[in-house]
Design a protein around this motif. Sequence first.
Motif, PDB file in Angstrom:
ATOM      1  N   ALA A 112       0.809  -1.364  -0.006  1.00  0.00           N
ATOM      2  CA  ALA A 112       0.119  -0.081   0.006  1.00  0.00           C
ATOM      3  C   ALA A 112       1.170   1.031  -0.028  1.00  0.00           C
ATOM      4  O   ALA A 112       0.350   2.445  -0.715  1.00  0.00           O
ATOM      5  CB  ALA A 112      -0.915   0.020   1.191  1.00  0.00           C
ATOM      6  N   VAL A 113       2.263   1.609   0.520  1.00  0.00           N
ATOM      7  CA  VAL A 113       2.699   3.013   0.521  1.00  0.00           C
ATOM      8  C   VAL A 113       3.415   2.939  -0.202  1.00  0.00           C
ATOM      9  O   VAL A 113       3.556   3.415  -1.055  1.00  0.00           O
ATOM     10  CB  VAL A 113       4.166   2.637   1.912  1.00  0.00           C
ATOM     11  CG1 VAL A 113       5.019   3.088   2.121  1.00  0.00           C
ATOM     12  CG2 VAL A 113       3.112   2.516   3.362  1.00  0.00           C
ATOM     13  N   GLU A 114       4.191   1.434  -0.850  1.00  0.00           N
ATOM     14  CA  GLU A 114       4.633   1.249  -2.428  1.00  0.00           C
ATOM     15  C   GLU A 114       3.848   2.113  -3.837  1.00  0.00           C
ATOM     16  O   GLU A 114       4.000   2.666  -4.778  1.00  0.00           O
ATOM     17  CB  GLU A 114       4.766   0.162  -3.213  1.00  0.00           C
ATOM     18  CG  GLU A 114       6.647  -0.074  -1.925  1.00  0.00           C
ATOM     19  CD  GLU A 114       7.051  -1.735  -2.436  1.00  0.00           C
ATOM     20  OE1 GLU A 114       6.100  -2.543  -2.761  1.00  0.00           O
ATOM     21  OE2 GLU A 114       7.662  -1.963  -1.654  1.00  0.00           O
ATOM     22  N   ARG A 115       2.566   1.656  -3.356  1.00  0.00           N
ATOM     23  CA  ARG A 115       1.152   2.311  -4.199  1.00  0.00           C
ATOM     24  C   ARG A 115       0.817   3.261  -4.100  1.00  0.00           C
ATOM     25  O   ARG A 115       0.177   4.173  -4.743  1.00  0.00           O
ATOM     26  CB  ARG A 115       0.172   0.899  -4.123  1.00  0.00           C
ATOM     27  CG  ARG A 115       0.965  -0.205  -4.993  1.00  0.00           C
ATOM     28  CD  ARG A 115      -1.096  -0.972  -5.278  1.00  0.00           C
ATOM     29  NE  ARG A 115      -0.837  -2.510  -5.666  1.00  0.00           N
ATOM     30  CZ  ARG A 115      -1.225  -3.281  -5.910  1.00  0.00           C
ATOM     31  NH1 ARG A 115      -2.839  -3.246  -5.921  1.00  0.00           N
ATOM     32  NH2 ARG A 115      -1.098  -4.636  -6.234  1.00  0.00           N
ATOM     33  N   GLY A 116       1.427   4.233  -3.309  1.00  0.00           N
ATOM     34  CA  GLY A 116       0.995   5.194  -2.905  1.00  0.00           C
ATOM     35  C   GLY A 116      -0.622   5.412  -2.173  1.00  0.00           C
ATOM     36  O   GLY A 116      -1.291   6.507  -1.657  1.00  0.00           O
ATOM     37  N   LEU A 117      -0.545   4.810  -1.569  1.00  0.00           N
ATOM     38  CA  LEU A 117      -2.336   4.566  -0.729  1.00  0.00           C
ATOM     39  C   LEU A 117      -2.507   4.623   0.564  1.00  0.00           C
ATOM     40  O   LEU A 117      -3.632   4.272   1.071  1.00  0.00           O
ATOM     41  CB  LEU A 117      -3.203   3.071  -0.798  1.00  0.00           C
ATOM     42  CG  LEU A 117      -3.099   2.634  -2.888  1.00  0.00           C
ATOM     43  CD1 LEU A 117      -3.268   1.211  -3.232  1.00  0.00           C
ATOM     44  CD2 LEU A 117      -4.158   2.978  -3.805  1.00  0.00           C
ATOM     45  N   LYS A 118      -1.478   4.168   1.185  1.00  0.00           N
ATOM     46  CA  LYS A 118      -0.861   5.063   3.015  1.00  0.00           C
ATOM     47  C   LYS A 118       0.078   5.512   2.930  1.00  0.00           C
ATOM     48  O   LYS A 118       1.285   5.161   2.258  1.00  0.00           O
ATOM     49  CB  LYS A 118      -0.782   3.372   3.279  1.00  0.00           C
ATOM     50  CG  LYS A 118      -2.035   3.039   3.801  1.00  0.00           C
ATOM     51  CD  LYS A 118      -2.334   2.141   4.824  1.00  0.00           C
ATOM     52  CE  LYS A 118      -3.401   1.267   4.821  1.00  0.00           C
ATOM     53  NZ  LYS A 118      -4.461   2.022   6.133  1.00  0.00           N
ATOM     54  N   SER A 119       0.294   6.434   3.293  1.00  0.00           N
ATOM     55  CA  SER A 119       1.664   7.063   4.238  1.00  0.00           C
ATOM     56  C   SER A 119       2.667   6.431   4.481  1.00  0.00           C
ATOM     57  O   SER A 119       2.475   5.182   5.081  1.00  0.00           O
ATOM     58  CB  SER A 119       1.629   8.404   4.662  1.00  0.00           C
ATOM     59  OG  SER A 119       0.886   7.823   5.791  1.00  0.00           O
ATOM     60  N   ASN A 120       4.331   7.020   4.335  1.00  0.00           N
ATOM     61  CA  ASN A 120       5.105   5.551   5.197  1.00  0.00           C
ATOM     62  C   ASN A 120       5.022   6.332   6.337  1.00  0.00           C
ATOM     63  O   ASN A 120       4.408   6.903   7.338  1.00  0.00           O
ATOM     64  CB  ASN A 120       6.046   5.922   4.654  1.00  0.00           C
ATOM     65  CG  ASN A 120       7.679   5.642   4.826  1.00  0.00           C
ATOM     66  OD1 ASN A 120       7.235   4.313   6.058  1.00  0.00           O
ATOM     67  ND2 ASN A 120       8.574   5.347   3.818  1.00  0.00           N
ATOM     68  N   LEU A 121       5.113   4.829   7.436  1.00  0.00           N
ATOM     69  CA  LEU A 121       5.025   5.495   8.552  1.00  0.00           C
ATOM     70  C   LEU A 121       6.048   5.897   9.558  1.00  0.00           C
ATOM     71  O   LEU A 121       6.319   6.132  10.926  1.00  0.00           O
ATOM     72  CB  LEU A 121       4.886   3.788   9.744  1.00  0.00           C
ATOM     73  CG  LEU A 121       3.164   3.242   9.271  1.00  0.00           C
ATOM     74  CD1 LEU A 121       3.496   1.073   9.465  1.00  0.00           C
ATOM     75  CD2 LEU A 121       2.827   3.466   9.528  1.00  0.00           C
ATOM     76  N   ASN A 122       7.340   6.019   8.708  1.00  0.00           N
ATOM     77  CA  ASN A 122       8.339   6.800   9.746  1.00  0.00           C
ATOM     78  C   ASN A 122       8.175   8.323   9.713  1.00  0.00           C
ATOM     79  O   ASN A 122       7.480   8.985   9.476  1.00  0.00           O
ATOM     80  CB  ASN A 122       9.546   6.445   8.309  1.00  0.00           C
ATOM     81  CG  ASN A 122       9.728   5.314   8.163  1.00  0.00           C
ATOM     82  OD1 ASN A 122       9.776   4.650   9.269  1.00  0.00           O
ATOM     83  ND2 ASN A 122      10.506   4.649   7.089  1.00  0.00           N
TER      84      ASN A 122
END
Length: 88
Positions: free
Chosen positions: A78-88
Amino acid sequence: MTEINHAITELHLESLPDVQVLAVCDMQMESQQQEVFSELLARHREGQLNDAEVRQLDELMQVYRRGLVSKARALKVAVERGLKSNLN
């Protein structure tokens, strides 16, 4: 959760559509399973489980761990697809 688990088992997570990837990110143990799992964990801490209950707890622990791994993999996708923001 069973339909999602089936999809994860049958397909690579990366090939799932966005909506299913997000569903895996948000999946949880079924409420009845969660209730039994919590009860068994509490009784285990108190040393009150018989052999059958220990086996049931082990099985539920495996379900829980597989779910965590699936959710982590789905979150990565999901992060790679831009569906969720990175948790860092």
